[in-house]
Design an enzyme around this catalytic site. Sequence first.
Site, short mmCIF file in Angstrom:
data_model
loop_
_atom_site.label_atom_id
_atom_site.label_comp_id
_atom_site.label_asym_id
_atom_site.label_seq_id
_atom_site.Cartn_x
_atom_site.Cartn_y
_atom_site.Cartn_z
N LYS A 105 2.25 -2.43 8.94
CA LYS A 105 3.44 -1.63 8.68
C LYS A 105 4.66 -2.39 9.19
O LYS A 105 4.71 -2.78 10.36
CB LYS A 105 3.35 -0.26 9.36
CG LYS A 105 4.53 0.65 9.03
CD LYS A 105 4.32 2.06 9.59
CE LYS A 105 5.46 2.99 9.21
NZ LYS A 105 5.23 4.38 9.69
N LEU B 17 0.81 -1.21 0.00
CA LEU B 17 0.00 0.00 0.00
C LEU B 17 0.84 1.26 0.00
O LEU B 17 0.39 2.32 -0.42
CB LEU B 17 -0.92 0.01 1.23
CG LEU B 17 -1.86 -1.20 1.38
CD1 LEU B 17 -2.66 -1.08 2.66
CD2 LEU B 17 -2.79 -1.30 0.17
N GLY B 18 2.07 1.15 0.48
CA GLY B 18 2.95 2.31 0.53
C GLY B 18 4.35 1.91 0.95
O GLY B 18 4.53 0.95 1.69
N ASP C 211 3.90 15.98 11.14
CA ASP C 211 4.03 15.62 9.72
C ASP C 211 2.67 15.61 9.03
O ASP C 211 2.36 14.73 8.24
CB ASP C 211 4.71 14.26 9.58
CG ASP C 211 5.32 14.06 8.19
OD1 ASP C 211 5.54 15.06 7.48
OD2 ASP C 211 5.56 12.90 7.80
#
Length: 361
Positions: free
Chosen positions: A39, A16-17, A134
Amino acid sequence: MAPSNNIADYDLGDILGVGTVGTVYACREKSTGHSYALKKLHLAASRDPLIRARFKREISVMQRLDHPNIVTCYGGGESTDGTLYYLMELVDGGTVKGLLQMQPRMPWPAVVYIGSQLCSALQCAHNNGVVHRDLKPSNLFLNRDADLRLGDFGIARDLHNTDLSASGMTVGTHGYMAPEQITGDDMVSGKADLYSLGCCLFEMLTGQAPFSGENAPLLFEQHLRATAPRVKSLAADCPDSLDTIVNELLAKKPDDRPFNARQVQGVMISLGEQVSERGDWGLPPRDAHSDSGDDSNNADQAATGEMRGADSVAALGHEILLSQIAKQRQGVVAKDIGWGRIAVIAVVILLAIVAAFFSQK
């Protein structure tokens, strides 16, 4: 029942990333079939003591922030090769960055709908002593129902614990950093997130960032000293109150910004409660469409990608987002099919035709 924290209990799927230190995968729990996101730190990154500490801090922070507009973290662990990972909810409607890539700028009712949710998430984080540091469109996730999830707390500052960043160190993404982040101020607070919020709202409303320096030094100089243009100078339909609050968020001095995210949310809620006049957006009437909920049907219902019939700005913004998310998902599906898969299908069809031809002989 809570999902398992053992990585061996999951089948990893699509990526996904990918970031500098880790990768996010779609995954499915073997025992239940439920879908999540995982993750995982790159192996080399997992061997760095500071990165490991940051990753564990990220897990701790996300588990502490129980809020409907913040990505839910279910905990994590360490695989047999020493790789750190954590499990979180799968948010499958894309990102605000993805929506911005589809259009010149977002309709302001959609920005109001997103902004109100984002302010609520930030207020929760700040109430719990967490500064995100962020905030940017790629970290604003949406599900298919247009519910926002704030994610990626990888460089968040936990005011309840020692900061893992070295004193005076610049932390954040250049285009969205508050002046006090750029100067490495040790007293960075939630007001820095409010500045980044202003940058995000400005970009959603105008289709461009408030500052556009070609390199980091130039961007830093602009954030520190240049005055951002007013939203209305680039998006004339923006309401005055929305233009004003964005301008206040972009104040150079933290004390000149709104008191907190809740104050900004109040402006969003007030705008969202206003009645939308019929025909303002050139949208087809709602009763001209079906309520099937199918992504492809929703995307086809309005040539502009927006559905009609809302009786308030917030409801209209919600409907606009639903249609845009459906269109974005259609683009992802089309991209996933790819020319390679089309070629394979074509070959199979051709072979079937040839086989049928010879069987008749």
